[in-house]
Motif scaffolding. Structure first.
Motif: not given
Lengths: 270, 560
Positions: B89-98, B157-160
């Motif tokens: 989830a972290v790996v997927l969330s990082y680009p989404l959060a950016l 994703g949201r918190l990132f």
């Protein structure tokens, strides 16, 4: 020489009837024109909200003007595309009132950030920078007197020390032009004098062209070659510092200030 | 324009807002009564039910640890599922959060799209995702990991994105002024500021996912949940209790460890000189050592950062998680090659999921959803009624006996560690299938979950009005009623609806363990590959969640 804004062959910064109106309607800079020759240290005076910060940001392209032109080092800033702007910014050091340091990073890493314009790709961590640049960063920290703090976190420093780290960061760019936006407004009087002395000393040693905004006239006298004053976005003062009298300049501000308030009162009554 | 005293009002006029508040609470009481009847709850039955649960615990005690190796290996599998799911989830969330954060997004379209993905991924409970993936890939930990990873994007994703947006603007401007590219700016000015919060978020989600992964075994996705449900189904109560005990201890231990790491990471606390911690001999020694190391480094013009305690801590943490991650990948029962080779099978399932359709089960779907809603209303209300006194005992600023407050906090924290579906499994074993055991199990979770929320809000109550009330000579009870409660009403209302929202989602999966509601039909639809029905049920759940959120929003406005 190219572009509209360049007047006079030796002007490093050339500003021609420059205006900036923000989307909310505020006219922050109103048809300001002046040239700065190479090596001159200019003090930009004015109360807060007089347009000093906006003018500075127009000079290195952080803001786009809504009228007029500004050129630096022979390049018209407002006509630069983003890649050209990045190239131009490498030669323009910028010092901010709020220092712009990342508190969690060490001082040396904050200084190294200044060399990013010359590097390709993103960097994170001291070791991601080439050794030569790290040596240079230590030299610059030594120059501002903070070598001993190189590996301390930036948020462990005092305000004056933080601003000196920010100056070391600008030195990494080996800039020809230095813009300092209220560099001492967040500092105590003693650190203010230290920081300004450091800026003017470095400017003369490296023959930089400096535009430094201040709101205390007494700090500008003795450290600048020329004084430029803004009020409500308009140029109201442009003279050499030599022979300038503090009381006289203060009076200029007071007078205009009073004139304005009388004017508004009259308008309100009418 | 003067009013004589005798004609002045002694009570304020009743405002429209007050009327609206009353109407709302009357409607809520009516809904509660309806739900109570709908579920055939009864106060007498309540006590016999509790007796049944107590009986079951008697039969479960003492726990049988004879098959400890199997319990341990299931527990480790659960742990690895949580770790890898969170990492994914972290790996997927990082680009989404950016893409989702306003200060780093490449454009408006990318921002909208990534925000939509983040919101949608949270809409479906992880256990339902797991059931769907089990249907697609067969049983095992891989569908569980995938489910955790996709579902966690919603929160991570949201918190990132929030962490990135919270980065101070001035370093960004300073870095841009040097002539950097966008990627350089992000890496040098924004990311260094966001990292502590991002790590804390990841650890927090790991705790949540540990509880989540413990139940995924109920739908065949491996781990200790499978062991517990199998043991209970075959009436092996003593080994079941042993497994629950191990799960409980591991969850508690990891929660304590992770909380302390998170606390040491956030803000300035990571730096010894800056942290506000109490001075101690050990800390003073460390600070002295750090400054010595720093001096030596600058004296010798070292070009690499010296090994200060902060750096040692950071690097060893990174190494620890790195090793853990590698071990997890290598030892978890997943053949990664096959798993990623078959990942395209999801698209087959996804194609079967549209368009949503009732497949002739319209009345079943509606009555299931209604029952789930009734379960949520009753369990939230009952749970909150228990949570309120618990919270008063837990709040350190209200309970004068500090040790009682500390004890209650630990007690509630410990109970919170047990996933609600595990409690539901136990209650269903004690009382038989049906909505009543499900409702009671959920009430327990609402009580401990809500107690923590309420206690935190009580501790945030401003002390100034309390002092003022005490200074006129009020008793402790008077002080509580007239200075604490008025400050607590507004957070209470928003927490209440938050709980209703969260536990309505939970009530929709209770049916998986026979605890009533729509969950049974939902799981069946997946098991028999009626994926169009699955989508329809998920849509129904989503609509009710939206309705609850809307009601909560309205009510918060009434109490602002």
């Amino acid at each position: 020489m190219q572009g509209v804004g360049v007047r006079g062959g030796d002007a490093v910064i050339s500003i021609a009837s420059l205006s900036k109106r923000f989307p909310n309607g505020t006219l922050a800079v109103d048809k300001v024109s002046f040239d700065v020759p190479a090596g001159q240290v200019v003090g930009l005076l004015g109360l807060s909200g007089s347009g000093k910060s906006t003018l500075m940001r127009l000079v290195n392209g952080l803001h786009k003007p809504t009228g007029g032109h500004v050129s630096v080092l022979g390049r018209v800033v407002d006509e630069c595309r983003s890649a050209e702007l990045r190239v131009l910014r490498r030669d323009i050091g910028f010092i901010f009132q709020q220092f712009g340091l990342v508190g969690r990073m060490t001082c040396i890493e904050n200084v190294l950030v200044g060399s990013l314009g010359r590097l390709r790709g993103p960097r994170l961590g001291v070791r991601s920078y080439p050794k030569a640049l790290r040596t240079q960063a230590l030299e610059n920290l030594e120059r501002v007197g903070l070598l001993a703090q190189a590996f301390q976190r930036a948020d462990t420093l005092s305000g004056g020390q933080m601003q000196r780290v920010a100056i070391a960061r600008s030195l990494m760019q080996q800039p020809k032009v230095l813009l300092a936006d209220e560099p001492v407004a967040s500092l105590d009087p003693e650190s203010s004098v230290q920081v300004l002395d450091l800026i003017s000393r470095i400017a003369r040693e490296d023959n930089m062209t400096v535009l430094c905004s201040l709101h205390q006239v007494e700090l500008a006298i003795g450290r600048t070659d020329r004084l430029i004053g803004l009020r409500d976005g308009q140029l109201i003062l442009d003279r050499l510092t030599a022979g300038a009298d503090q009381a006289e300049i203060m009076a200029l501000y007071r007078r205009t200030g009073t004139a304005q308030s009388v004017e508004t009162r009259v308008n309100q009554l009418a | 324009m003067s009013t004589t005293l005798s004609s002045a009002r002694t009570a304020p006029p009743i405002s429209g807002r007050q009327i609206a508040q009353w109407v709302f609470w009357l409607a809520f009481v009516a809904t509660f009564v309806w739900a109570w009847r709908r579920l055939d709850m009864s106060v007498f039955g309540f006590f016999s039910d509790l007796g049944n649960v107590a009986n079951l615990f008697k039969r479960m005690y003492p726990p049988d640890f004879s098959d400890l190796s199997r319990i341990t290996s299931s527990m480790v599998e659960t742990l690895w599922m949580a770790l890898l799911g969170t990492a994914g989830a972290v790996v997927l969330s990082y680009p989404l959060a950016l893409a989702a954060a306003h200060n780093t997004t490449p454009g408006r379209v990318a921002r909208g799209a990534s925000r939509a993905i983040i919101t949608l991924s949270r809409a479906v409970p992880e256990i339902i995702l797991a059931a769907i993936f089990v249907a697609a890939f067969g049983p095992g930990p891989f569908p569980g990991i995938l489910a955790l990873a996709l579902h966690s994007i919603g929160m991570i994703g949201r918190l990132f994105a929030d962490a990135i947006e919270n980065a101070a603007e001035s370093p960004r401007e300073a870095v841009v002024s040097v002539g950097t590219t966008k990627r350089q700016t992000i890496r040098s000015a924004i990311l260094p500021q966001a990292i502590p919060s991002m790590i804390a978020t990841s650890l927090f989600r790991f705790e949540i996912n540990l509880r989540g992964s413990a139940i995924l075994g109920l739908v065949g996705a491996g781990g200790i949940g499978q062991l517990i449900s199998e043991a209970l189904e075959t009436i092996q109560y003593k080994p079941a209790l042993a497994a629950v005990a191990v799960l409980f201890v591991v969850i508690l231990a990891i929660e304590v460890a992770s909380t302390s790491v998170r606390r040491s990471l956030i803000g300035e606390a990571a730096n010894l000189q800056l942290s506000a911690q109490r001075r101690s001999w050990f800390r003073d020694r460390l600070i002295k050592r750090d400054s010595r190391v720093n001096e030596a480094a600058t004296r010798e013009r070292q070009l690499t950062p010296p090994w200060t305690s902060e750096r040692i801590f950071r690097v060893s943490m990174a190494a620890f998680f790195g090793v853990l991650f590698v071990v997890a990948i290598l030892t978890v029962n997943v053949s990664w090659f096959d798993a990623f080779g078959n990942i395209g099978d999801i698209s087959i399932v996804l194609k079967q999921m549209v368009p949503p359709s009732f497949r002739g089960e319209r009345s079943m779907v509606i009555s299931g959803l209604v029952e789930s809603f009734a379960i949520a209303v009753v369990s939230t209300t009952l749970g909150v009624l228990v949570a309120l006194p618990l919270a008063v005992l837990m709040a350190r600023n209200i309970n004068i006996r500090k040790w009682v407050a500390t004890f209650m906090r630990i007690f509630v924290l410990a109970l919170r560690g047990i996933p609600e579906l595990i409690i539901a499994v136990i209650f269903v074993s004690a009382m038989g299938l049906g909505a009543v055991p499900g409702t009671l199990a959920l009430s327990v979770t609402v009580a401990v979950f809500g107690a923590k929320l309420f206690a935190d809000s009580l501790e945030e109550v401003s002390p100034a009005p309390r002092e003022a009330v005490v200074s006129v000579g009020a008793s402790r009870i008077q002080e509580f009623v007239s200075s604490v409660i008025p400050q607590f009403v507004s957070p209470f209302v928003s927490h209440f609806f938050y709980l209703l929202d969260v536990f309505f989602r939970s009530s929709t999966v209770l049916g998986i363990v026979g605890g009533g509601g729509i969950g049974f039909l939902l799981l069946q639809s997946i098991r028999v590959f009626e994926f169009k029905l699955t989508t329809m049920i998920i849509l129904g759940v989503f609509l009710i969640v939206l309705a609850i959120e809307w009601l909560g929003l309205m009510l918060r406005r009434l109490y602002r």
